[in-house]
Design a protein around this motif. Structure first.
Motif, PDB file in Angstrom:
ATOM      1  N   GLU A 108      16.015  32.942  -7.484  1.00  0.00           N
ATOM      2  CA  GLU A 108      15.349  33.342  -6.239  1.00  0.00           C
ATOM      3  C   GLU A 108      13.841  33.075  -6.322  1.00  0.00           C
ATOM      4  O   GLU A 108      13.258  32.984  -7.402  1.00  0.00           O
ATOM      5  N   LYS A 109      13.240  32.956  -5.151  1.00  0.00           N
ATOM      6  CA  LYS A 109      11.832  32.571  -5.038  1.00  0.00           C
ATOM      7  C   LYS A 109      10.895  33.532  -5.777  1.00  0.00           C
ATOM      8  O   LYS A 109       9.973  33.100  -6.474  1.00  0.00           O
ATOM      9  N   GLN A 110      11.130  34.837  -5.668  1.00  0.00           N
ATOM     10  CA  GLN A 110      10.251  35.807  -6.313  1.00  0.00           C
ATOM     11  C   GLN A 110      10.330  35.713  -7.839  1.00  0.00           C
ATOM     12  O   GLN A 110       9.317  35.842  -8.533  1.00  0.00           O
ATOM     13  N   THR A 111      11.538  35.484  -8.357  1.00  0.00           N
ATOM     14  CA  THR A 111      11.701  35.363  -9.805  1.00  0.00           C
ATOM     15  C   THR A 111      11.027  34.098 -10.304  1.00  0.00           C
ATOM     16  O   THR A 111      10.346  34.117 -11.340  1.00  0.00           O
ATOM     17  N   LYS A 112      11.163  33.002  -9.586  1.00  0.00           N
ATOM     18  CA  LYS A 112      10.483  31.757  -9.975  1.00  0.00           C
ATOM     19  C   LYS A 112       8.977  31.968  -9.981  1.00  0.00           C
ATOM     20  O   LYS A 112       8.288  31.534 -10.912  1.00  0.00           O
ATOM     21  N   PHE A 113       8.461  32.624  -8.970  1.00  0.00           N
ATOM     22  CA  PHE A 113       7.027  32.918  -8.911  1.00  0.00           C
ATOM     23  C   PHE A 113       6.604  33.753 -10.116  1.00  0.00           C
ATOM     24  O   PHE A 113       5.594  33.468 -10.772  1.00  0.00           O
ATOM     25  N   LEU A 114       7.376  34.788 -10.436  1.00  0.00           N
ATOM     26  CA  LEU A 114       7.063  35.653 -11.564  1.00  0.00           C
ATOM     27  C   LEU A 114       7.076  34.861 -12.874  1.00  0.00           C
ATOM     28  O   LEU A 114       6.168  34.997 -13.707  1.00  0.00           O
ATOM     29  N   GLU A 146       4.005  32.725 -13.164  1.00  0.00           N
ATOM     30  CA  GLU A 146       2.831  33.538 -13.494  1.00  0.00           C
ATOM     31  C   GLU A 146       2.869  34.005 -14.950  1.00  0.00           C
ATOM     32  O   GLU A 146       1.833  34.050 -15.623  1.00  0.00           O
ATOM     33  N   TYR A 187      15.403  39.816 -16.431  1.00  0.00           N
ATOM     34  CA  TYR A 187      15.541  41.240 -16.130  1.00  0.00           C
ATOM     35  C   TYR A 187      16.636  41.924 -16.946  1.00  0.00           C
ATOM     36  O   TYR A 187      16.637  43.135 -17.109  1.00  0.00           O
TER      37      TYR A 187
END
Length: 158
Positions: free
Chosen positions: A2-8, A11, A117
């Motif tokens: 998912e997009k948020q996990t890729k972003f995390l 970072e 996670y």
């Protein structure tokens, strides 16, 4: 992914590579005179060599634990800190820097292949995400100490 996990993960990789708010490890150890690696200025309890060796041991331990929760960590604190204040040779110094970089690259690859996670099997609730944050925090702390030692020894660039 998912997009948020890729972003995390992106970072986390930036953070593990030295962040953006401070000097990264590679810059902190760049162009260090070999003869200064074992000096302990002003009664400090460690040398640059001891800090770098400690980073290597701790990062390796967190990498191995992240890959296999049954990994047996070295005994704390004795096996996490070298007793020698300086490397035995320039080759040992270079090999230590190489090992730190290789273990970091292996951890970065793990971020792409693991569920960051998910609890690490046989751990106590730790996850690859937690280990990534711990490596980043630990390395940043000791990298700052290396910069301070360089300043005290008069071998820092600014």
């Amino acid at each position: 992914m998912e997009k948020q996990t890729k972003f995390l993960i992106d970072e986390l990789k930036k953070l593990l590579n030295g962040g953006g708010a401070h000097v990264g490890f590679k810059d902190a150890v760049k162009d260090l005179p070999f003869e200064s690696l074992g000096e302990r200025p002003h009664g400090l309890p460690y040398s640059i060599w001891q800090l770098v060796s400690h980073i290597k041991i701790a990062q390796w331990d967190m990498l191995e634990f992240s890959k296999d929760g049954s990994h047996q960590s070295p005994a704390w604190p004795d096996d996490y800190w070298p007793k020698e204040t300086a490397p035995s040779s320039e080759q040992e110094w270079e090999e230590t820097l190489k090992a730190i970089d290789e273990d970091l690259q292996n951890f970065l690859a793990l971020l792409d292949s693991a569920d960051i996670y998910e609890a690490i099997p046989e751990g106590d609730g730790q996850s690859v995400l937690r280990e990534a944050l711990q490596i980043a925090d630990h390395n940043a702390y000791h990298t700052a100490e290396i910069v301070v030692l360089r300043r005290l020894l008069g071998i820092w660039k600014s």
